[in-house]
Enzyme design. Structure first.
Site, PDB file in Angstrom:
ATOM      1  N   HIS A  73      -3.181  11.477  -3.023  1.00 58.19           N
ATOM      2  CA  HIS A  73      -4.434  11.302  -3.754  1.00 58.19           C
ATOM      3  C   HIS A  73      -5.031  12.676  -4.067  1.00 58.19           C
ATOM      4  O   HIS A  73      -4.422  13.714  -3.782  1.00 58.19           O
ATOM      5  CB  HIS A  73      -5.413  10.467  -2.930  1.00 58.19           C
ATOM      6  CG  HIS A  73      -5.003   9.024  -2.792  1.00 58.19           C
ATOM      7  ND1 HIS A  73      -5.634   8.000  -3.442  1.00 58.19           N
ATOM      8  CD2 HIS A  73      -4.002   8.438  -2.062  1.00 58.19           C
ATOM      9  CE1 HIS A  73      -5.058   6.847  -3.127  1.00 58.19           C
ATOM     10  NE2 HIS A  73      -4.067   7.093  -2.289  1.00 58.19           N
TER      11      HIS A  73
ATOM     12  N   GLU B 126      -4.592  13.898   0.774  1.00 53.21           N
ATOM     13  CA  GLU B 126      -5.507  14.349  -0.282  1.00 53.21           C
ATOM     14  C   GLU B 126      -5.158  15.795  -0.602  1.00 53.21           C
ATOM     15  O   GLU B 126      -5.206  16.669   0.264  1.00 53.21           O
ATOM     16  CB  GLU B 126      -6.958  14.230   0.198  1.00 53.21           C
ATOM     17  CG  GLU B 126      -7.393  12.826   0.571  1.00 53.21           C
ATOM     18  CD  GLU B 126      -7.796  11.992  -0.632  1.00 53.21           C
ATOM     19  OE1 GLU B 126      -7.981  12.583  -1.728  1.00 53.21           O
ATOM     20  OE2 GLU B 126      -7.928  10.762  -0.485  1.00 53.21           O
TER      21      GLU B 126
ATOM     22  N   GLU C 151      -5.722  10.763 -10.372  1.00 62.13           N
ATOM     23  CA  GLU C 151      -5.404  11.733  -9.313  1.00 62.13           C
ATOM     24  C   GLU C 151      -3.933  12.092  -9.477  1.00 62.13           C
ATOM     25  O   GLU C 151      -3.048  11.381  -9.000  1.00 62.13           O
ATOM     26  CB  GLU C 151      -5.722  11.133  -7.944  1.00 62.13           C
ATOM     27  CG  GLU C 151      -7.220  10.816  -7.800  1.00 62.13           C
ATOM     28  CD  GLU C 151      -7.568  10.009  -6.557  1.00 62.13           C
ATOM     29  OE1 GLU C 151      -6.689   9.873  -5.683  1.00 62.13           O
ATOM     30  OE2 GLU C 151      -8.708   9.523  -6.465  1.00 62.13           O
TER      31      GLU C 151
ATOM     32  N   HIS D 248      -4.105   6.170  -7.733  1.00 62.37           N
ATOM     33  CA  HIS D 248      -5.257   6.258  -8.626  1.00 62.37           C
ATOM     34  C   HIS D 248      -4.813   7.078  -9.834  1.00 62.37           C
ATOM     35  O   HIS D 248      -4.396   8.228  -9.689  1.00 62.37           O
ATOM     36  CB  HIS D 248      -6.445   6.914  -7.931  1.00 62.37           C
ATOM     37  CG  HIS D 248      -7.044   6.057  -6.855  1.00 62.37           C
ATOM     38  ND1 HIS D 248      -7.614   6.582  -5.715  1.00 62.37           N
ATOM     39  CD2 HIS D 248      -7.157   4.709  -6.752  1.00 62.37           C
ATOM     40  CE1 HIS D 248      -8.057   5.600  -4.958  1.00 62.37           C
ATOM     41  NE2 HIS D 248      -7.786   4.445  -5.565  1.00 62.37           N
TER      42      HIS D 248
END
Length: 672
Positions: A400, A493, A260, A257
Site C-alpha cells: 500500500h 506501506e 497506491e 487500492h
C-alpha cells in the site's frame, strides 16, 4: 470569309487526327481473330528495378526495389499513401522506441522488397518469426494487433526458397557501433525501465518475462476485474505450475487500492529482476527460485489504477500540488464499483473475538459466514479468496502507500469502542518477526530518524505496528488470510506519496529491493514436515498445533506442512480425525536459516464423539462452504455483461489511423 477560314482549319485538324488514328496500331477486339483481322496488342512494360525513394526505408541494406510490391501496391506513391507505410512512420513513437528499427525495417522489406537482376527477392521467414517473438508484447502493450503485412507465413519465405535477411544492415551497424566502444568487459546486469505502464503493458511485461524464462516462470489469471481486466499472476519456481512436496509457497499482492501504485511498480520490476538474474547466474536468486514457489500479483485493482492514473495525468500541474495530492489520496482507491477491496473480505476477526471464550474454539480456518454472500462482494475480492483457498500459501505481503511502516494483524480492535487498541493475534511474536524482516531490510523504514507521514498519528520508531493499534477497521485481507488459511500476511506501506513521480521510481526500487528478497527468503524459517499414516501415505488436512499458540495450521494435499515459528523450544502436536495424536518437542536455534524438518506418523484410531467440536464452529457450517447460494455468480455475471456492453471503446491511437485514410484499417484492432 472568317467563317470559311475557321471551317478549313477544322477540316485540316480532323484529317490529321484521322491520319494519326489510321497509322496507329489497330486495337484488338474479341471478334478480330474470328474474322481473320490482323492486330497486335501493345506489349506491357516489364517491371524494372528502381531506386528506393521512401524516406522511412532509405537505410535498408539494398538500394533497389520493384513495383508492384509484395502487397500489390503498383507505384511508390500508392505505397506511401497506404496505412502500412503510415504505421512504419510512427511505430517508433507508438512503441516508445521498443523494437525499432527492427519492426520498421521488417515492414520495409515487404513494402519495398529487394530487387536484383529485375527480380524481386522475398525476406526470410526466420527473421520475421524472431522479431515477432521478441516484439509481439510491444503491440499487445498498446492493444494493437500484430500487423497483417508482417504475417511471417504469407509474405516471407524459407531459407531454402532463396530469401535474404532484411535486418542485415542493422546488424552490421550494431557490430560497427560495438567495435567503436571500449572493449573493457562489463559485468552482465539486469536492465529495468523505471516508468509507469498501462494495464495492458503490465500484462505484456509479465507474459514476456515468462517467455524469457520458461523453465522457471509462468503466468496465469485468477479472475477478472469489474471491467473485465485480467488479474494476472506470474509464478516463479524450478517447476512452475506444480506444487512440490515440502516446497513453501508465498505471494506478493500490489495495487489493492488503485491509487497506491508504488507496490505495483516494484512487483513489475521484481519479476524482471528475478528472471534476468536467474539467467545471469545470480546464485542467491537461483537458490531462492529453486527452493520456493513464488506468486506475484502486481495489480489486484487494475480498474482503480486506470482511473487514478488518468486523474494524476489530468492534474499534472506543478503550480497546483495541492490538487495533485488530493486526487492521489482519493480517486481510484476503490474498484470500478467504488468498493474498498481492503474492507470487502469476510470479517472473521469479529467472529474470532465473539467465539474466543468457547471451550473448544480455535481461531484458525474459520468458515465464511453465509450472511457474507448477501452483501456486495467485489469480483476482485472473490478471485483472491478462491486463489488463497486453492494454494497452500505460507507467507504473504500486500503493498500500500500513504505511510512508511509494516503493519500486521489484527486490523480490527478487540474492543468495539477503541479505534486504536493493541489487538494481537496468538502469533504476535511470529508476526513481529515477519514485519521486522521487511522493515529492517528496507533502506529507511526502521531507522529512528525515518520520516513519518503523520496521516494516522504516531506509529512508533521501529517501522512496524499492530494494525488495530494504528487504526481499526473490519474486512481486511491480512486478517482474512490468518483466520481462514495457513497464510501469514502483513501489509507494507511504502511511503507518504501514494502516486510518486516517475523519476522517483528508481529510488523506490533501490530502497525496497533488498527487503523484497529478504522477505521471500524468510518463508524458510520455522519448521516443515510431512504427516503420514502407518502405511506411509500423506494425510491431507491434519492439524499441527503449537503449545501456547492457539492457532493451528493444516497439511496440504500430500500431507506436507510449513509452520513459521520464532527461535526457542516448542511442543508440537499432530492430529487428524480417525488417528491418534502424536507429540514432539523441538528446539529452534536463533540463527537457523532453513526450516527444521519435523515429520509425524499417526496411527489409526476410533473417532471420539466430541472430537469434531475442535474443528467446527457451532452454527457456522464447515470450512468447505464457499458461496453456497451462488450469490456472487448471480450478480457478478450480470454486472460484467453490462460493463462489457458499455465498454466498446477503441484504443487511443485509433483516431489517428482512421482519420488518415478513407477506409479505416481495422486489421490494427485486436480481436480477443
Amino acid at each position: 470569309m472568317e467563317f470559311m477560314r475557321r471551317k478549313m482549319k477544322t477540316i485540316v485538324f480532323l484529317n490529321a487526327l484521322v491520319t494519326v488514328i489510321w497509322c496507329a496500331s489497330p486495337r484488338c477486339n474479341p471478334e478480330d481473330e474470328f474474322l481473320g483481322r490482323f492486330c497486335k496488342e501493345p506489349e506491357p512494360e516489364k517491371p524494372k528495378c528502381v531506386d528506393i525513394m521512401m524516406n522511412y526505408c532509405d537505410d535498408m541494406s539494398y538500394t533497389h526495389t520493384m513495383f508492384p510490391n509484395i502487397l500489390g501496391h503498383r507505384t511508390r506513391e500508392e505505397a506511401e499513401l497506404g496505412p502500412e507505410y503510415l504505421l512504419l512512420s510512427v511505430v517508433h513513437n507508438l512503441l516508445n522506441g521498443e523494437c525499432t528499427p527492427d519492426i520498421r525495417m521488417l515492414g520495409c522489406s515487404v513494402l519495398v522488397p529487394r530487387c536484383e537482376k529485375e527480380k524481386v527477392l522475398k525476406p526470410c521467414r526466420s527473421t520475421c518469426e524472431a522479431v515477432r517473438r521478441s516484439c509481439r508484447h510491444a503491440f499487445e502493450g498498446i492493444e494493437m494487433a500484430w500487423p497483417y503485412f508482417l504475417d511471417c507465413d504469407r509474405f516471407f519465405v524459407s531459407d531454402q526458397e532463396g530469401c535474404y535477411d532484411p535486418l542485415e544492415g542493422l546488424r552490421v551497424t550494431q557490430e560497427e557501433d560495438q567495435a567503436s566502444i571500449d572493449n573493457t568487459p562489463e559485468e552482465p546486469h539486469t536492465v529495468i525501465q523505471f516508468s509507469y505502464q498501462s494495464n495492458t503493458q503490465m500484462n505484456s511485461i509479465l507474459k514476456k518475462t515468462a517467455e524469457q524464462c520458461p523453465e522457471i516462470a509462468t503466468t496465469y489469471s485468477i479472475g477478472r476485474s469489474v471491467e473485465g481486466k485480467d488479474l494476472l499472476v506470474i509464478e516463479f519456481s524450478n517447476n512452475p505450475g506444480v506444487h512440490e512436496l515440502l516446497e513453501p509457497e508465498m505471494k506478493y499482492i500490489g495495487n489493492m487500492h488503485g491509487n497506491e501504485v508504488l507496490g505495483r511498480q516494484l512487483l513489475i520490476y521484481l519479476t524482471q529482476y528475478l528472471c534476468s538474474e536467474y539467467l545471469l547466474g545470480n546464485q542467491r536468486i537461483q537458490s531462492l527460485i529453486n527452493t520456493t514457489r513464488i506468486h506475484i500479483l502486481p495489480s489486484m485493482n487494475p480498474d482503480g489504477y486506470e482511473l487514478a492514473a488518468a486523474e494524476v495525468q489530468g492534474t499534472n500541474d506543478p503550480e497546483n500540488e495541492e490538487a495533485q495530492n488530493y486526487y492521489s489520496w482519493t480517486l481510484g482507491r476503490g474498484n470500478a464499483q467504488n468498493i474498498d477491496l481492503n474492507r470487502n473480505f469476510p470479517d472473521l476477526t469479529a467472529v474470532a473475538y465473539g467465539r474466543r471464550r468457547h471451550r473448544h474454539f480455535r481461531n484458525d480456518h474459520i468458515p465464511i459466514p453465509d450472511a457474507y454472500w448477501f452483501d456486495k462482494v467485489a469480483p476482485e475480492t472473490y478471485a483472491v479468496m478462491k486463489w488463497i483457498r486453492s494454494i497452500p500459501f505460507v507467507l504473504s505481503a500486500n503493498f500500500h502507500g500513504g505511510e512508511l511502516v509494516v503493519s500486521y494483524p489484527y486490523d480490527l480492535s478487540k474492543h468495539p469502542l477503541e479505534e486504536k487498541m493493541f489487538s494481537p493475534t496468538p502469533d504476535e511474536q511470529v508476526f513481529k518477526q515477519i514485519a521486522r524482516t521487511y522493515a529492517d531490510a528496507h533502506a529507511t523504514m526502521s531507522g529512528n530518524n525515518s520520516e513519518r507521514c503523520g496521516s494516522f498519528g504516531s506509529i512508533g520508531q521501529d517501522g512496524i505496528i499492530n494494525g488495530a493499534k494504528w487504526y481499526s477497521f473490519a474486512g481486511g485481507m491480512q486478517d482474512f488470510n490468518y483466520l481462514h488459511t495457513n497464510c501469514l500476511e502483513v501489509t507494507v506501506e511504502l511511503g507518504c506519496d501514494k502516486f510518486p513521480a516517475e523519476e522517483e521510481l528508481y529510488t523506490g526500487w533501490q530502497d525496497n529491493k533488498e527487503a523484497l528478497l529478504t522477505f521471500m527468503e524468510s518463508v524458510h524459517r520455522g519448521i516443515k514436515g510431512i504427516v503420514k499414516d502407518a502405511d506411509g501415505n500423506g494425510i491431507k488436512g491434519a492439524r499441527i498445533s503449537v503449545r501456547g499458540i492457539r492457532h493451528d495450521i493444516t497439511t496440504a494435499e500430500n500431507g506436507d506442512y510449513w509452520r513459521m515459528l520464532t527461535a526457542g523450544i516448542h511442543i508440537l502436536t499432530a492430529s487428524a480425525p480417525g488417528y491418534t495424536r502424536a507429540m514432539k518437542k523441538i528446539h529452534l536455534p536463533a540463527r537457523m536459516q532453513k526450516a527444521g524438518r519435523v515429520d509425524f506418523v499417526l496411527q489409526k484410531a476410533v473417532v471420539e464423539p466430541n472430537i469434531e467440536e475442535d474443528y467446527n464452529i457451532p452454527s457456522m457450517g464447515t470450512y468447505e462452504r464457499f458461496d453456497p447460494y451462488n450469490q456472487f455468480e448471480r450478480y457478478s455475471i450480470r454486472e460484467q455483461n453490462q460493463n462489457r456492453e458499455e465498454r466498446q471503446e477503441k484504443p487511443w491511437w485509433w483516431s489517428y489511423f482512421s482519420r488518415a485514410h478513407g477506409s479505416a484499417p481495422t486489421w490494427l484492432l485486436r480481436i480477443d
